[in-house]
Design a protein around this motif. Structure first.
Motif, PDB file in Angstrom:
ATOM      1  N   ALA A  59       0.779  -1.156  -0.072  1.00  0.00           N
ATOM      2  CA  ALA A  59      -0.269  -0.110  -0.142  1.00  0.00           C
ATOM      3  C   ALA A  59       0.928   1.328   0.056  1.00  0.00           C
ATOM      4  O   ALA A  59       0.638   2.145  -0.573  1.00  0.00           O
ATOM      5  N   ASP A  60       1.902   1.209   0.889  1.00  0.00           N
ATOM      6  CA  ASP A  60       2.652   2.549   1.028  1.00  0.00           C
ATOM      7  C   ASP A  60       3.538   2.590  -0.322  1.00  0.00           C
ATOM      8  O   ASP A  60       3.693   3.861  -0.741  1.00  0.00           O
ATOM      9  N   GLY A  64       3.140   5.823  -2.524  1.00  0.00           N
ATOM     10  CA  GLY A  64       4.433   6.603  -2.903  1.00  0.00           C
ATOM     11  C   GLY A  64       4.516   6.905  -4.342  1.00  0.00           C
ATOM     12  O   GLY A  64       5.072   7.973  -4.663  1.00  0.00           O
ATOM     13  N   TYR A  65       4.644   5.676  -5.006  1.00  0.00           N
ATOM     14  CA  TYR A  65       4.862   5.853  -6.554  1.00  0.00           C
ATOM     15  C   TYR A  65       3.619   7.027  -7.393  1.00  0.00           C
ATOM     16  O   TYR A  65       4.098   7.684  -8.139  1.00  0.00           O
ATOM     17  N   VAL A  81       3.933  10.849   5.925  1.00  0.00           N
ATOM     18  CA  VAL A  81       4.064  11.665   7.365  1.00  0.00           C
ATOM     19  C   VAL A  81       2.813  10.900   8.033  1.00  0.00           C
ATOM     20  O   VAL A  81       3.004  11.011   9.331  1.00  0.00           O
ATOM     21  N   GLU A  82       1.985  10.208   7.646  1.00  0.00           N
ATOM     22  CA  GLU A  82       1.010   9.404   8.203  1.00  0.00           C
ATOM     23  C   GLU A  82       0.575   8.286   7.482  1.00  0.00           C
ATOM     24  O   GLU A  82       0.517   8.125   6.276  1.00  0.00           O
ATOM     25  N   LEU A  83       0.310   7.486   8.273  1.00  0.00           N
ATOM     26  CA  LEU A  83      -0.049   5.812   7.681  1.00  0.00           C
ATOM     27  C   LEU A  83      -1.144   5.307   8.757  1.00  0.00           C
ATOM     28  O   LEU A  83      -0.642   5.085   9.737  1.00  0.00           O
ATOM     29  N   LYS A  84      -2.111   4.958   8.125  1.00  0.00           N
ATOM     30  CA  LYS A  84      -2.958   4.114   9.101  1.00  0.00           C
ATOM     31  C   LYS A  84      -3.591   2.847   8.210  1.00  0.00           C
ATOM     32  O   LYS A  84      -3.929   3.093   6.951  1.00  0.00           O
ATOM     33  N   ALA A  85      -3.898   1.638   8.915  1.00  0.00           N
ATOM     34  CA  ALA A  85      -4.388   0.761   8.147  1.00  0.00           C
ATOM     35  C   ALA A  85      -5.397  -0.043   8.861  1.00  0.00           C
ATOM     36  O   ALA A  85      -5.358  -0.145  10.241  1.00  0.00           O
ATOM     37  N   GLY A  98      -3.354  -4.034  -5.085  1.00  0.00           N
ATOM     38  CA  GLY A  98      -3.620  -2.978  -4.154  1.00  0.00           C
ATOM     39  C   GLY A  98      -4.538  -2.151  -4.932  1.00  0.00           C
ATOM     40  O   GLY A  98      -4.626  -0.833  -4.554  1.00  0.00           O
ATOM     41  N   ARG A  99      -5.649  -2.331  -5.493  1.00  0.00           N
ATOM     42  CA  ARG A  99      -6.709  -1.593  -6.148  1.00  0.00           C
ATOM     43  C   ARG A  99      -7.874  -1.865  -5.691  1.00  0.00           C
ATOM     44  O   ARG A  99      -9.009  -1.606  -6.238  1.00  0.00           O
TER      45      ARG A  99
END
Length: 130
Positions: A59-60, A64-65, A81-85, A98-99
């Motif tokens: 996911a990240d 990012g890409y 700067v933030e990531l929540k799953a 990833g979609r």
């Protein structure tokens, strides 16, 4: 631009975490990034299920890409700067894409000035008739 092709990003990740875990970029457009990662022993937790960090890597990397492909002129890069799953399931075989997750973002602004007053993220689970 060459930096917006799946081939570019698949080569970009080689020798780094995306390449090590096997993230494959399938498509990349201004609206979305579609990616996949084969589920195999190296990305599993010792309990036999897909490791959460592997899902985060997919996911990240995809986010990012997407960010890289849309960086404004003159920008030197980005950082998360933030990531929540929210994990809604797991896997023991096959591949993950990833979609397929529905995650909605909303920005609430003040009419007139456009000042942001709230940022909102919601993960939705589709319900099917029984």
């Amino acid at each position: 631009m060459a930096t917006t092709t799946p081939e570019y990003f698949n080569g970009f990740g080689k020798g780094h975490l995306p390449g090590l875990v096997g993230v494959e970029i399938l498509t990349i457009t201004p609206e979305a990034v579609a990616s996949r990662m084969a589920v195999r022993k190296e990305v599993m937790a010792p309990n036999g299920y897909l490791h959460a960090a592997s899902v985060i890597a997919l996911a990240d990397t995809s986010c990012g890409y997407g960010c890289i492909s849309l960086l404004p002129a003159g920008a030197s890069g980005f950082t998360t700067v933030e990531l929540k799953a929210n994990f809604l399931g797991t896997a023991r075989a096959g591949a993950i894409l990833g979609r397929t997750t529905q995650v909605w973002d909303a920005v609430v602004t003040l009419e007139g000035s456009g000042a942001k007053i709230a940022l909102f993220r919601c993960t939705q689970m589709v319900l099917w008739p029984r």
